[in-house]
Design a protein around this motif. Sequence first.
Motif, PDB file in Angstrom:
ATOM      1  N   PRO A  10       1.159  34.243  -8.573  1.00  0.00           N
ATOM      2  CA  PRO A  10       0.577  33.155  -7.770  1.00  0.00           C
ATOM      3  C   PRO A  10       1.632  32.085  -7.476  1.00  0.00           C
ATOM      4  CG  PRO A  10      -0.906  33.766  -9.549  1.00  0.00           C
ATOM      5  CD  PRO A  10       0.385  34.510  -9.785  1.00  0.00           C
ATOM      6  N   GLY A  11       1.701  31.674  -6.232  1.00  0.00           N
ATOM      7  CA  GLY A  11       2.661  30.656  -5.818  1.00  0.00           C
ATOM      8  C   GLY A  11       3.995  31.211  -5.353  1.00  0.00           C
ATOM      9  N   ASP A  12       4.244  32.511  -5.550  1.00  0.00           N
ATOM     10  CA  ASP A  12       5.493  33.099  -5.080  1.00  0.00           C
ATOM     11  C   ASP A  12       5.571  33.061  -3.561  1.00  0.00           C
ATOM     12  OD1 ASP A  12       6.416  33.640  -7.604  1.00  0.00           O
ATOM     13  OD2 ASP A  12       6.189  35.821  -7.471  1.00  0.00           O
ATOM     14  N   ARG A  13       6.795  33.040  -3.065  1.00  0.00           N
ATOM     15  CA  ARG A  13       7.054  33.047  -1.629  1.00  0.00           C
ATOM     16  C   ARG A  13       7.710  34.370  -1.251  1.00  0.00           C
ATOM     17  NH1 ARG A  13       5.104  28.474   1.043  1.00  0.00           N
ATOM     18  NH2 ARG A  13       4.872  26.861  -0.513  1.00  0.00           N
ATOM     19  N   VAL A  14       7.526  34.759   0.015  1.00  0.00           N
ATOM     20  CA  VAL A  14       8.179  35.973   0.517  1.00  0.00           C
ATOM     21  C   VAL A  14       9.682  35.735   0.465  1.00  0.00           C
ATOM     22  CG1 VAL A  14       8.479  37.491   2.517  1.00  0.00           C
ATOM     23  CG2 VAL A  14       6.220  36.509   2.010  1.00  0.00           C
ATOM     24  N   PRO A  15      10.424  36.642  -0.180  1.00  0.00           N
ATOM     25  CA  PRO A  15      11.873  36.418  -0.317  1.00  0.00           C
ATOM     26  C   PRO A  15      12.630  36.635   0.991  1.00  0.00           C
ATOM     27  CG  PRO A  15      11.235  38.503  -1.318  1.00  0.00           C
ATOM     28  CD  PRO A  15       9.974  37.844  -0.871  1.00  0.00           C
ATOM     29  N   VAL A  16      13.832  36.099   1.036  1.00  0.00           N
ATOM     30  CA  VAL A  16      14.739  36.306   2.173  1.00  0.00           C
ATOM     31  C   VAL A  16      14.992  37.802   2.300  1.00  0.00           C
ATOM     32  CG1 VAL A  16      17.087  35.926   3.014  1.00  0.00           C
ATOM     33  CG2 VAL A  16      15.825  34.051   1.926  1.00  0.00           C
ATOM     34  N   GLY A  17      14.977  38.294   3.536  1.00  0.00           N
ATOM     35  CA  GLY A  17      15.228  39.714   3.780  1.00  0.00           C
ATOM     36  C   GLY A  17      13.994  40.584   3.669  1.00  0.00           C
ATOM     37  N   ALA A  18      12.824  39.969   3.539  1.00  0.00           N
ATOM     38  CA  ALA A  18      11.580  40.727   3.394  1.00  0.00           C
ATOM     39  C   ALA A  18      10.527  40.199   4.360  1.00  0.00           C
ATOM     40  CB  ALA A  18      11.068  40.635   1.962  1.00  0.00           C
ATOM     41  N   LEU A  19       9.581  41.072   4.696  1.00  0.00           N
ATOM     42  CA  LEU A  19       8.440  40.714   5.544  1.00  0.00           C
ATOM     43  C   LEU A  19       7.182  41.281   4.914  1.00  0.00           C
ATOM     44  CD1 LEU A  19       9.937  41.775   8.993  1.00  0.00           C
ATOM     45  CD2 LEU A  19       9.685  39.426   8.166  1.00  0.00           C
ATOM     46  N   VAL A  20       6.051  40.679   5.254  1.00  0.00           N
ATOM     47  CA  VAL A  20       4.760  41.256   4.910  1.00  0.00           C
ATOM     48  C   VAL A  20       4.157  41.738   6.224  1.00  0.00           C
ATOM     49  CG1 VAL A  20       2.443  40.801   4.032  1.00  0.00           C
ATOM     50  CG2 VAL A  20       4.430  39.769   2.902  1.00  0.00           C
ATOM     51  N   VAL A  21       3.813  43.042   6.285  1.00  0.00           N
ATOM     52  CA  VAL A  21       3.239  43.627   7.493  1.00  0.00           C
ATOM     53  C   VAL A  21       1.921  44.306   7.144  1.00  0.00           C
ATOM     54  CG1 VAL A  21       5.439  43.929   8.698  1.00  0.00           C
ATOM     55  CG2 VAL A  21       4.604  45.738   7.213  1.00  0.00           C
ATOM     56  N   VAL A  22       0.946  44.158   8.051  1.00  0.00           N
ATOM     57  CA  VAL A  22      -0.392  44.697   7.820  1.00  0.00           C
ATOM     58  C   VAL A  22      -0.905  45.288   9.125  1.00  0.00           C
ATOM     59  CG1 VAL A  22      -2.758  44.082   7.165  1.00  0.00           C
ATOM     60  CG2 VAL A  22      -0.836  42.988   6.007  1.00  0.00           C
ATOM     61  N   GLY A  23      -1.588  46.421   9.034  1.00  0.00           N
ATOM     62  CA  GLY A  23      -2.218  47.017  10.207  1.00  0.00           C
ATOM     63  C   GLY A  23      -3.457  46.245  10.607  1.00  0.00           C
ATOM     64  N   ASP A  24      -3.771  46.251  11.901  1.00  0.00           N
ATOM     65  CA  ASP A  24      -4.975  45.583  12.393  1.00  0.00           C
ATOM     66  C   ASP A  24      -6.228  46.390  12.087  1.00  0.00           C
ATOM     67  OD1 ASP A  24      -3.324  43.642  13.403  1.00  0.00           O
ATOM     68  OD2 ASP A  24      -3.687  44.105  15.519  1.00  0.00           O
ATOM     69  N   GLY A  25      -6.087  47.703  11.901  1.00  0.00           N
ATOM     70  CA  GLY A  25      -7.239  48.580  11.681  1.00  0.00           C
ATOM     71  C   GLY A  25      -7.694  48.591  10.231  1.00  0.00           C
ATOM     72  N   THR A  26      -8.773  49.328   9.990  1.00  0.00           N
ATOM     73  CA  THR A  26      -9.331  49.411   8.642  1.00  0.00           C
ATOM     74  C   THR A  26      -8.629  50.459   7.792  1.00  0.00           C
ATOM     75  OG1 THR A  26     -11.003  50.954   9.428  1.00  0.00           O
ATOM     76  CG2 THR A  26     -11.605  48.614   9.392  1.00  0.00           C
ATOM     77  N   SER A  27      -7.840  51.320   8.421  1.00  0.00           N
ATOM     78  CA  SER A  27      -7.128  52.368   7.697  1.00  0.00           C
ATOM     79  C   SER A  27      -5.631  52.189   7.934  1.00  0.00           C
ATOM     80  CB  SER A  27      -7.583  53.744   8.200  1.00  0.00           C
ATOM     81  OG  SER A  27      -6.806  54.746   7.605  1.00  0.00           O
ATOM     82  N   SER A  28      -4.955  51.550   6.970  1.00  0.00           N
ATOM     83  CA  SER A  28      -3.542  51.262   7.163  1.00  0.00           C
ATOM     84  C   SER A  28      -2.811  51.243   5.835  1.00  0.00           C
ATOM     85  CB  SER A  28      -3.372  49.901   7.855  1.00  0.00           C
ATOM     86  OG  SER A  28      -2.011  49.595   8.020  1.00  0.00           O
ATOM     87  N   ALA A  29      -1.755  52.028   5.736  1.00  0.00           N
ATOM     88  CA  ALA A  29      -0.849  51.948   4.594  1.00  0.00           C
ATOM     89  C   ALA A  29       0.222  50.942   4.978  1.00  0.00           C
ATOM     90  CB  ALA A  29      -0.250  53.309   4.286  1.00  0.00           C
TER      91      ALA A  29
END
Length: 160
Positions: A100-119
């Motif tokens: 909790p409270g961590d930030r996304v590190p440099v050189g990284a992204l968080v990516v998510v699919g718009d659909g209900t079925s996404s790895a």
Amino acid sequence: MWYVLGAVAVLAVLAVVARRALVVVRVSGVSMAPTFRPGDRVLVRRTAAVRRGQVVVFESTRPTGWGTGPPAPPWAIKRVTAVPGDPVPGDVAAAAEARPGDRVPVGALVVVGDGTSSADSRVYGYLPADRVLGVVVRTLSPGRESPGPSSPDVPDGAVS
């Protein structure tokens, strides 16, 4: 006559620049439905600079980390939900091994699919930013949006 040669030269340079800057890919999975459906073609601008909310195409296979598990297409398409410095979203924290409270590190992204079925980052954690091919700038599929100016003549690559 010289103006014709000049125009041809300018067009040739523009074609080379467009081929290096733009690529057309075909969506093959449902992870981004309803935004993108299987068979949709999208125009991608090659760039490493991405912002939260943009849809990116990226290399999905890695020897370790992102893309391990069942075989995946070589490219994937997802929406960026957090960039370096942003708080790690709660639904991604476990996969990213974040507290909790961590930030996304440099050189990284968080990516998510718009659909209900996404790895996506909820399964694999952070996406290494160096795997990004580029940002989707428009849909080229017939009946979805008008294609606008013709895209560069590059072969389609499938993404899911």
